[in-house]
Design a protein around this motif. Structure first.
Motif, PDB file in Angstrom:
ATOM      1  N   ARG A   1       0.979  -1.172  -0.125  1.00 54.95           N
ATOM      2  CA  ARG A   1      -0.035  -0.109  -0.144  1.00 54.95           C
ATOM      3  C   ARG A   1       0.688   1.323   0.095  1.00 54.95           C
ATOM      4  O   ARG A   1       0.524   2.388  -0.705  1.00 54.95           O
ATOM      5  N   THR A   2       1.879   1.218   0.739  1.00 57.15           N
ATOM      6  CA  THR A   2       2.754   2.336   0.747  1.00 57.15           C
ATOM      7  C   THR A   2       3.539   2.590  -0.442  1.00 57.15           C
ATOM      8  O   THR A   2       3.691   3.735  -1.025  1.00 57.15           O
TER       9      THR A   2
ATOM     10  N   GLU B   1       2.623  13.879 -11.485  1.00 59.95           N
ATOM     11  CA  GLU B   1       3.146  14.067 -13.001  1.00 59.95           C
ATOM     12  C   GLU B   1       2.109  14.024 -13.878  1.00 59.95           C
ATOM     13  O   GLU B   1       1.743  15.028 -14.835  1.00 59.95           O
ATOM     14  N   LEU B   2       0.678  13.383 -13.521  1.00 59.90           N
ATOM     15  CA  LEU B   2      -0.578  13.800 -14.476  1.00 59.90           C
ATOM     16  C   LEU B   2      -1.068  15.081 -14.340  1.00 59.90           C
ATOM     17  O   LEU B   2      -1.350  15.951 -15.141  1.00 59.90           O
TER      18      LEU B   2
ATOM     19  N   ALA C   1       3.404   5.511  -5.591  1.00 59.52           N
ATOM     20  CA  ALA C   1       3.630   5.635  -6.919  1.00 59.52           C
ATOM     21  C   ALA C   1       2.324   6.308  -7.299  1.00 59.52           C
ATOM     22  O   ALA C   1       2.288   7.238  -8.335  1.00 59.52           O
ATOM     23  N   GLY C   2       1.218   6.085  -6.679  1.00 51.96           N
ATOM     24  CA  GLY C   2      -0.085   6.874  -7.233  1.00 51.96           C
ATOM     25  C   GLY C   2      -0.064   8.590  -6.986  1.00 51.96           C
ATOM     26  O   GLY C   2      -0.317   9.363  -7.683  1.00 51.96           O
TER      27      GLY C   2
END
Length: 417
Positions: free
Chosen positions: A183-184, A196-197, A189-190
């Protein structure tokens, strides 16, 4: 006996103390009136003799034997004592005492017999209970033996279950730790992907806006750079003309009147606006509006909510448009009012006065970002004033070369107009 005789006596012959008792029910007379009847028998000889006659009539042989001093051996002791008390033969007191002794002996014998029978019954019951207790004890021993065997089996199963539970807890902890790490990592990453998005979306939005501006400028027959240069040249031309007028510089062309010698009057000194005014100085906005080709960018809702925030958004916009129309008519400056489009559920129609440009931020964009884009779009060197009391907006546009102006100064200027 006395209560039965009392029930058969005429009312006039009944002794006065017993008249009330004579009225009782025959079944209750002896029980409820025993004490008064016994006292009357003891004290009233006539009443006692009357009762004795009833006894003599009922048991003549017993009365005759008692009168001779003989007590029949088979006679009832209670009947013997009653007959002796009522007839009073010689030695009647000893007869009563003898009857009492015989009665006590018979009662004692009866009690002994009953006691022996009770003991016999108890012994039989005890033997039966011992037998039942022995059978029950045997049954309980078998149950205890089975329970001990079952308990041993349950303990073994419990031990195995505890071992399996400990192993499951360890596996669950390991899996939870691995899941937490996953999860971390996924969260990191999310977050990075979202950042970035967002950055790519902002770049794409800027590129699309620049492309749209380029297309619009191309359709109008000129490029964005030509527009910026032309605006800058207009500003320089107006600034040079204003500077020439303020400094009273002579033209390069001689006029015929210049050759005539005469005494000219003394020209009054030219007043130059003060420099470096504070942001809250009332003269700041007036001097900025006097600059040539200045572009006044207004944070719409920041101004309206500062001045008249109790109105609806539509009324706030209309009131601001009315004031800006008068300001443009007086100063002829370029004015752009920027509103936050995120607060609108659908596009709205705004009647903008002549010379006032009204812009709404696109979905996902705030008015502050649109204001910064407007400042960046202007050529370096052009005078730009941004009206907003938002400190973050003021600091950002100041770094970009624009002059921030508090919303209160514009509201004061509109009120004066």
């Amino acid at each position: 006996m006395a209560s039965q005789v009392l029930g058969t006596m005429p009312a006039a012959a009944i002794p006065p103390p017993l008249r009330g008792i004579a009225k009782f029910d025959p079944r209750k007379r002896a029980k409820l009136g025993s004490a008064p009847i016994a006292a009357q028998l003891e004290n009233d000889k006539k009443f006692r003799e009357l009762v004795a006659e009833s006894v003599t009539a009922g048991w003549p042989e017993l009365v005759a034997a008692l009168a001779e001093g003989n007590v029949p051996p088979a006679a009832d002791p209670v009947l013997v004592a009653a007959a002796a008390y009522l007839t009073r033969p010689p030695g009647w007191a000893e007869m009563i005492e003898t009857a009492r002794s015989d009665l006590e002996q018979s009662l004692a014998a009866a009690e002994d017999s009953e006691r022996e029978e009770a003991v016999s019954r108890l012994r039989e019951q005890l033997a039966a209970q011992k037998s039942a207790a022995k059978a029950e004890a045997d049954r309980l021993r078998e149950q205890v033996k089975a329970a001990r065997a079952e308990n041993s089996d349950l303990r073994r199963r419990l031990h195995d279950a505890r071992e399996r539970a400990k192993a499951a807890v360890r596996r669950a902890e390991e899996m939870e730790h691995a899941a937490e790490e996953a999860r971390t990592a996924a969260s990191a990453a999310g977050s990075a992907g979202e950042s970035e998005l967002r950055r790519l979306r902002e770049r794409l939005s800027d590129v699309e806006k620049q492309l749209e501006a380029s297309r619009r400028a191309a359709r109008e027959g000129r490029s964005i750079e030509d527009t910026r240069i032309r605006v800058l040249l207009d500003a320089l031309q107006d600034a040079s003309a204003g500077l020439r007028r303020e400094l009273a510089l002579p033209t390069t062309i001689s006029r015929p009147a210049d050759s005539v010698a005469a005494v000219t009057g003394e020209r009054p000194g030219v007043r130059v606006p003060a420099r470096a005014l504070a942001d809250d100085d009332p003269q700041l906005l007036d001097q900025l509006l006097a600059l040539p080709q200045i572009h006044l960018i207004i944070d719409g809702y920041n101004v309206t909510k500062t001045g008249y925030g109790t109105l609806t958004l539509a009324d706030q916009r209309n009131r601001l448009m009315t004031g800006l129309g008068g300001l443009v008519a007086q100063t002829r400056v370029e004015v752009t009012a920027v509103f936050d489009g995120a607060e609108l559920n659908a596009p709205v129609q705004v009647v903008a006065p002549r010379g006032v440009r009204v812009l709404f931020s696109a979905p996902g964009e705030i008015a502050d970002d649109l204001i910064r884009q407007l400042v960046r779009a202007e050529p370096p060197g052009r005078a730009i004033a941004v009206v907003s009391s938002d400190r973050e907006v003021a600091e950002s546009v100041r770094r970009m070369g624009a002059r921030p102006v508090p919303s209160g100064l514009l509201l004061r200027r509109l009120g004066r107009a």
